[in-house]
Design a protein around this motif. Structure first.
Motif, mmCIF file in Angstrom:
data_model
loop_
_atom_site.group_PDB
_atom_site.id
_atom_site.type_symbol
_atom_site.label_atom_id
_atom_site.label_comp_id
_atom_site.label_asym_id
_atom_site.label_seq_id
_atom_site.Cartn_x
_atom_site.Cartn_y
_atom_site.Cartn_z
ATOM 1 N N ILE A 173 80.739 -16.224 15.470
ATOM 2 C CA ILE A 173 81.986 -15.313 14.764
ATOM 3 C C ILE A 173 83.124 -15.741 14.230
ATOM 4 C CG2 ILE A 173 83.334 -13.296 15.383
ATOM 5 C CD1 ILE A 173 81.703 -12.830 17.692
ATOM 6 N N ILE A 174 83.343 -15.618 13.183
ATOM 7 C CA ILE A 174 84.586 -16.265 12.205
ATOM 8 C C ILE A 174 85.687 -15.157 12.184
ATOM 9 C CG2 ILE A 174 85.421 -17.061 10.034
ATOM 10 C CD1 ILE A 174 82.867 -18.431 9.666
ATOM 11 N N TYR A 175 86.684 -15.422 12.509
ATOM 12 C CA TYR A 175 88.038 -14.180 12.329
ATOM 13 C C TYR A 175 89.116 -14.932 11.334
ATOM 14 C CZ TYR A 175 91.105 -10.666 13.344
ATOM 15 O OH TYR A 175 92.089 -9.679 13.349
ATOM 16 N N ASN A 176 89.207 -14.170 10.552
ATOM 17 C CA ASN A 176 90.290 -14.792 9.468
ATOM 18 C C ASN A 176 91.880 -14.082 9.835
ATOM 19 O OD1 ASN A 176 92.036 -14.658 7.230
ATOM 20 N ND2 ASN A 176 90.420 -14.893 5.527
ATOM 21 N N PHE A 177 92.510 -14.980 10.375
ATOM 22 C CA PHE A 177 93.818 -14.323 10.799
ATOM 23 C C PHE A 177 94.976 -13.860 9.987
ATOM 24 C CE2 PHE A 177 91.822 -17.008 14.351
ATOM 25 C CZ PHE A 177 92.351 -16.063 15.336
ATOM 26 N N SER A 178 94.550 -14.225 8.635
ATOM 27 C CA SER A 178 95.381 -13.641 7.491
ATOM 28 C C SER A 178 95.183 -12.410 7.243
ATOM 29 C CB SER A 178 95.317 -14.929 6.271
ATOM 30 O OG SER A 178 95.857 -15.982 6.587
ATOM 31 N N THR A 179 93.551 -12.031 7.018
ATOM 32 C CA THR A 179 93.336 -10.966 6.461
ATOM 33 C C THR A 179 92.389 -9.930 7.495
ATOM 34 O OG1 THR A 179 91.152 -11.566 5.958
ATOM 35 C CG2 THR A 179 92.746 -11.835 4.334
ATOM 36 N N ASP A 180 92.854 -10.373 8.842
ATOM 37 C CA ASP A 180 92.053 -9.505 9.842
ATOM 38 C C ASP A 180 90.723 -9.289 9.752
ATOM 39 O OD1 ASP A 180 94.296 -9.632 11.753
ATOM 40 O OD2 ASP A 180 95.321 -8.405 10.391
ATOM 41 N N LYS A 181 89.731 -10.130 9.122
ATOM 42 C CA LYS A 181 88.427 -9.656 8.558
ATOM 43 C C LYS A 181 87.682 -10.832 9.668
ATOM 44 C CE LYS A 181 88.789 -8.163 3.969
ATOM 45 N NZ LYS A 181 88.454 -8.808 2.443
ATOM 46 N N THR A 182 86.404 -10.080 10.067
ATOM 47 C CA THR A 182 85.574 -10.542 10.957
ATOM 48 C C THR A 182 84.088 -10.825 10.344
ATOM 49 O OG1 THR A 182 86.650 -9.453 13.013
ATOM 50 C CG2 THR A 182 84.374 -10.245 13.142
ATOM 51 N N ALA A 183 83.606 -11.712 10.657
ATOM 52 C CA ALA A 183 82.477 -12.306 9.906
ATOM 53 C C ALA A 183 81.397 -12.890 10.924
ATOM 54 C CB ALA A 183 82.487 -13.170 8.647
ATOM 55 N N ILE A 184 80.059 -12.894 10.511
ATOM 56 C CA ILE A 184 79.050 -13.485 11.333
ATOM 57 C C ILE A 184 78.768 -14.516 10.649
ATOM 58 C CG2 ILE A 184 76.937 -13.155 12.494
ATOM 59 C CD1 ILE A 184 79.381 -11.129 13.401
ATOM 60 N N CYS A 185 78.506 -15.727 11.317
ATOM 61 C CA CYS A 185 78.049 -16.985 10.448
ATOM 62 C C CYS A 185 77.050 -17.806 10.768
ATOM 63 C CB CYS A 185 79.292 -18.003 10.597
ATOM 64 S SG CYS A 185 79.953 -18.489 12.192
ATOM 65 N N ASP A 186 76.437 -17.410 11.990
ATOM 66 C CA ASP A 186 75.072 -17.978 12.420
ATOM 67 C C ASP A 186 74.145 -17.309 13.425
ATOM 68 O OD1 ASP A 186 73.402 -19.978 13.454
ATOM 69 O OD2 ASP A 186 74.842 -20.937 14.647
ATOM 70 N N ILE A 187 73.196 -17.069 12.497
ATOM 71 C CA ILE A 187 71.993 -16.170 13.307
ATOM 72 C C ILE A 187 70.757 -16.762 13.122
ATOM 73 C CG2 ILE A 187 73.095 -13.955 12.531
ATOM 74 C CD1 ILE A 187 71.080 -13.783 10.141
ATOM 75 N N ASP A 188 70.659 -18.342 13.208
ATOM 76 C CA ASP A 188 69.387 -19.250 12.894
ATOM 77 C C ASP A 188 68.384 -18.918 14.086
ATOM 78 O OD1 ASP A 188 71.079 -20.152 10.937
ATOM 79 O OD2 ASP A 188 71.057 -22.276 11.548
ATOM 80 N N PHE A 189 68.735 -18.459 15.203
ATOM 81 C CA PHE A 189 67.521 -18.373 16.300
ATOM 82 C C PHE A 189 67.249 -16.836 16.574
ATOM 83 C CE2 PHE A 189 69.350 -22.590 17.168
ATOM 84 C CZ PHE A 189 68.119 -23.450 17.588
ATOM 85 N N PHE A 190 67.673 -15.821 15.729
ATOM 86 C CA PHE A 190 67.188 -14.536 15.892
ATOM 87 C C PHE A 190 65.621 -14.645 15.896
ATOM 88 C CE2 PHE A 190 71.058 -12.024 14.926
ATOM 89 C CZ PHE A 190 71.872 -12.790 15.597
ATOM 90 N N GLN A 191 65.188 -13.830 16.178
ATOM 91 C CA GLN A 191 63.390 -13.761 16.097
ATOM 92 C C GLN A 191 63.101 -12.139 15.968
ATOM 93 O OE1 GLN A 191 61.313 -15.638 19.199
ATOM 94 N NE2 GLN A 191 62.696 -17.303 19.244
ATOM 95 N N LYS A 192 62.062 -11.959 15.428
ATOM 96 C CA LYS A 192 61.370 -10.790 15.510
ATOM 97 C C LYS A 192 60.782 -10.405 16.407
ATOM 98 C CE LYS A 192 60.234 -7.727 11.633
ATOM 99 N NZ LYS A 192 61.124 -7.228 10.690
ATOM 100 N N SER A 193 61.071 -9.023 16.929
ATOM 101 C CA SER A 193 60.479 -8.521 18.213
ATOM 102 C C SER A 193 58.853 -8.340 17.979
ATOM 103 C CB SER A 193 60.951 -7.069 18.553
ATOM 104 O OG SER A 193 62.356 -7.158 18.745
ATOM 105 N N PRO A 194 58.126 -8.350 19.274
ATOM 106 C CA PRO A 194 58.580 -8.643 20.534
ATOM 107 C C PRO A 194 58.770 -10.112 20.667
ATOM 108 C CG PRO A 194 56.124 -8.599 20.505
ATOM 109 C CD PRO A 194 56.641 -8.107 18.759
#
Length: 304
Positions: A173-194
């Protein structure tokens, strides 16, 4: 350890490499070299455009895999960023082989990673310097609740697309303290179910947040596992934990929620989050939609 350099940026690797080919993206202004993935991450700037370049196969000083394996992992991750496109997910621009490397280029996202382990030594040396996690914890309740809404939105999206969010934690998770925006930066290990835990105790993820099934070989990793993960993150953001309590998670191989007396929100939200991190999967929420409905109901009575 060999010091490599690109423009004015220095980074450490186990060997020397020529990275001048990256100058097609501009000038280097930032780098992370302390990764277990075997990837070097370099920020490039060209005018008012910035790029996040992730390069596999470079043999980082803390690599937990071989250069060939790091390339294999990153190549496998690339389709995830296309298939799980979301307003708050880092946007992929291009990816290609550049012998002997493999590179993925993303749009740069302004902000700070909420678990920037590569800077921990700096915080120890300069106690006046606040980590992103410390700054985030000091934000107003409503700003932190907005971040939780984004995490719900993203994880519900991931689930509906048929994926499981593996190794998802505050370092994603990345947070921008100037704009208060939240971003997702790393999903490299996500997998398709099951998905089945085929690594036992060594399943991906930090012991600070892992669900019980993430320690047990042949266990099913699914939507309820991710419900636990989000519940644990909510405790991280709204609970107080001593260093000893955090240490116990590592020693006991299990997440331990804080007591209600160390909880920042109301009792209703505490009870909802406790249910999400129940060690028994059968006692957790069945779906993200159910969890989100109960969460919103619990915090709706709060005066912020």
């Amino acid at each position: 350890m060999i010091i490599n350099k690109l423009d004015s940026i220095e980074f450490r690797l186990k060997e020397y490499h020529d990275f001048t080919w990256l100058k097609r993206y501009g000038t280097a202004f930032w780098a992370i070299d302390e990764t277990g993935s075997g990837c070097i991450c370099i920020g490039m700037k060209n005018g008012n455009k910035k790029y996040f370049c992730k390069i596999a196969g470079v043999n980082t000083i803390e690599a937990e895999v071989s250069p060939k394996e790091s390339i294999k992992i990153l190549k496998k991750a690339v389709p995830l960023y296309y298939d799980l496109k979301h307003p708050n997910l880092i946007k992929i621009i291009e990816n290609y082989d550049y012998d002997p490397f493999y590179i993925v280029v993303f749009e740069w996202m302004e902000g700070e990673c909420l678990f920037d382990h590569w800077n921990f030594e700096k915080y120890q040396k300069d106690t006046t310097r606040k980590s992103p996690k410390e700054k985030f914890m000091q934000l107003s309740i409503d700003k932190k609740l907005n971040t939780i809404d984004i995490l719900f939105s993203f994880l519900q999206h991931v689930n509906k697309k048929g994926y499981v969010a593996i190794d998802f934690y505050d370092g994603s998770i990345i947070y921008n303290f100037s704009t208060d925006k939240t971003a997702i930066c790393d999903i490299d290990f996500f997998q398709k179910s099951p998905v089945i835990n085929d690594k036992g105790m060594d399943w991906f993820g930090t012991k600070r947040l892992k669900a019980p099934e993430e320690y047990i070989k042949d266990s099913v990793i699914d939507e309820q596992t991710n419900i636990f993960t989000l519940g644990a993150l909510i405790f991280e953001f709204f609970g107080y934990f001593s260093d000893e309590e955090i240490r116990q998670r590592y020693d006991k191989n299990r997440f331990l929620p804080c007591s209600y007396s160390n909880w920042q929100l109301n009792k209703e939200s505490y009870q909802v989050t406790i249910k999400a991190v129940n060690p028994n999967k059968k006692e957790r929420y069945i779906t993200f939609d159910e969890f989100f409905t109960e969460w919103k109901k619990a915090i709706s009575s709060m005066i912020i």
